[in-house]
Scaffold this active site. Structure first.
Site, PDB file in Angstrom:
ATOM      1  NE  ARG A   7      58.866  25.824  47.423  1.00 54.31           N
ATOM      2  CZ  ARG A   7      57.997  26.348  48.276  1.00 54.31           C
ATOM      3  NH1 ARG A   7      58.407  27.100  49.271  1.00 54.31           N
ATOM      4  NH2 ARG A   7      56.707  26.134  48.125  1.00 54.31           N
ATOM      5  CG  ASP A  33      77.968   6.615  36.672  1.00 53.29           C
ATOM      6  OD1 ASP A  33      78.107   7.841  36.912  1.00 53.29           O
ATOM      7  OD2 ASP A  33      78.196   6.107  35.572  1.00 53.29           O
TER       8      ASP A  33
END
Ligand code: NAG
Ligand code: NAG
Ligand code: NAG
Length: 399
Positions: A185, A259
């Site tokens: 949510r 990353d």
């Protein structure tokens, strides 16, 4: 508790409604931009703070109509309200700015950090809300004309761990706001919504912007947002929705690879993962923003100024710099905010209250510089030539 909370109360005798055409404050945007806050109604309340600090509450705060909470008036590191959360249900015309509401396990199970079950015409700007036990910021019901701008909605507590519902009959605008570390949510939407220039970081398995499956129609603009996966993220940012969810989706950026580099892409209809919604080719004519940012500019803006950023506390600094700043490497869903790395609401420096001889909420220095009388408390609520009350011009001048 040494904090002085001054309530400036007055009846609205010589006050005309022409002021209702004013914005809540200069630059206010979205469906809630015209909230009158403490400027409207038969009794008006402007809450200003002479000293910053942590205000620990045990019972929930219930905000009534025609209230302005001007957290930016607190010196030092501003105000954190820590404890059982705050309800705006059944209120209309509220303005809430530059304040932190942190709930945590000391709040009641099953309660939201900020909740609105009904009401209209409210604006939340530069608000930091975290650690809801049910939802963190939840709107669900007969609710209209709400703006949440430049805010942070963070770390809904396990086991529910929710950013919150944004389910309204009328419009809710969510603008330049950060959702961070909520399983699900972020938000979940039904009804009328615009979601513009937001950043959603490290959502969990529930999803980022969840299109509510609904029997009733929803109409939403989802424009120029940024979604960055974090360690808790296991699913696409866009989930669910059915043919009743009508939406204009445009220029949303998604960086899924965790990353530490901003190397995502703009979602396209084939990568959006809303398989069942009804896509619109033109945006709904909602208020939107004066300056629609590119997604990467929105990310920079959120990092620089979302939340109670006049002076950020240790939590917002951690969330913005360590987590969001890691671009995918750092983030967690949490159960107990009093443990590391969050370590509770922290210490909030109080600062020094400016001299305010007549105790009307406006410091002497501002009164003198602006032709007001530092020995006349009545001038704070007088209407200035630009339509705002003198005290509003003062609080608006601070940010
Ligand atoms: C919401 O705002 C619009 C535009 O200002 C206004 O026409 C409408 O009456 C408002 N709705 C409510 C419930 O106040
Ligand atoms: C796409 O959304 C659906 C729910 O609507 C979800 O089950 C699915 O896992 C999502 N796909 C991805 C790749 O996350
Ligand atoms: C956000 O919600 C998820 C799902 O409930 C939860 O697992 C996670 O711990 C929450 N995140 C934080 C930081 O509390």
């Amino acid at each position: 508790m040494t904090h002085l909370i001054k309530l400036v109360l007055a009846s609205l005798l010589a006050f005309s409604h022409c002021a209702s055409a004013l914005l809540a404050f200069p630059g206010a945007e979205g469906f809630g931009a015209q909230s009158t806050g403490g400027r409207g109604g038969s009794v008006y309340i402007i809450v200003v703070f002479a000293v910053g600090g942590l205000i620990k509450i045990t019972s929930r705060i219930v905000v009534s109509s025609h209230v302005t909470i001007a957290g930016q008036t607190a010196p030092g590191q501003g105000i954190t309200v820590y404890g059982n959360g705050i309800s705006y249900s059944a209120a209309s015309n509220t303005i809430t700015r530059y304040i932190r509401f942190r709930m945590g396990k000391i709040g009641d199970s099953g309660k939201d950090g900020i909740t609105i079950a009904n009401g209209e015409n409210m604006i939340f700007d530069h608000v930091s809300v975290s650690w809801g036990r049910d939802e963190t910021f939840s709107i669900n019901g007969d609710v209209s004309n709400i703006t949440i701008s430049d805010s942070i909605i963070a770390q809904g507590l396990e086991t529910h761990s929710c950013g919150g519902l944004m389910q309204s009959t009328g419009g809710v605008s969510i603008i330049r706001t950060l959702y961070i570390d909520n399983q699900t949510r972020n938000p979940k939407v039904k009804g009328i919504n615009e979601f513009v220039n937001n950043v959603v970081y490290n959502w969990g398995g529930g999803g980022g912007y969840i299109a509510g499956d609904s029997d009733g129609p929803s109409q939403a603009n989802i424009m120029n947002n940024v979604f960055i996966s974090g360690p808790s993220t296991t699913i696409h940012p866009f989930t669910r929705g059915n043919a009743n969810f009508h939406t204009y989706v445009s220029n949303n950026y998604y960086d899924p690879d965790q990353d530490g580099t901003l190397n995502g892409f703009i979602l396209s209809p084939t990568t959006e993962n809303y398989s069942a919604v009804d896509f619109q080719s033109a945006r709904y004519p909602y208020p939107t923003v004066a300056n629609l940012l590119s997604p990467t500019d929105a990310l920079a803006k959120v990092r620089a100024s979302a939340g109670a950023s006049k002076s950020r506390d240790s939590i917002d600094n951690y969330l913005i710099n360590t987590e969001l700043g890691s671009l995918g490497k750092v983030g967690a869903l949490i159960t107990d905010p009093t443990t590391a790395p969050i370590n509770g609401p922290g210490t909030i420096s109080g600062g020094t209250a400016p001299t305010d001889t007549d105790k009307d909420g406006i410091p002497d220095s501002y009164e003198t510089a602006h032709g007001l009388n530092p020995n006349n408390a009545a001038d704070a609520v007088a209407i200035a030539s630009n339509g705002y009350m003198n005290i509003e011009n003062y609080v608006n001048s601070l940010v």
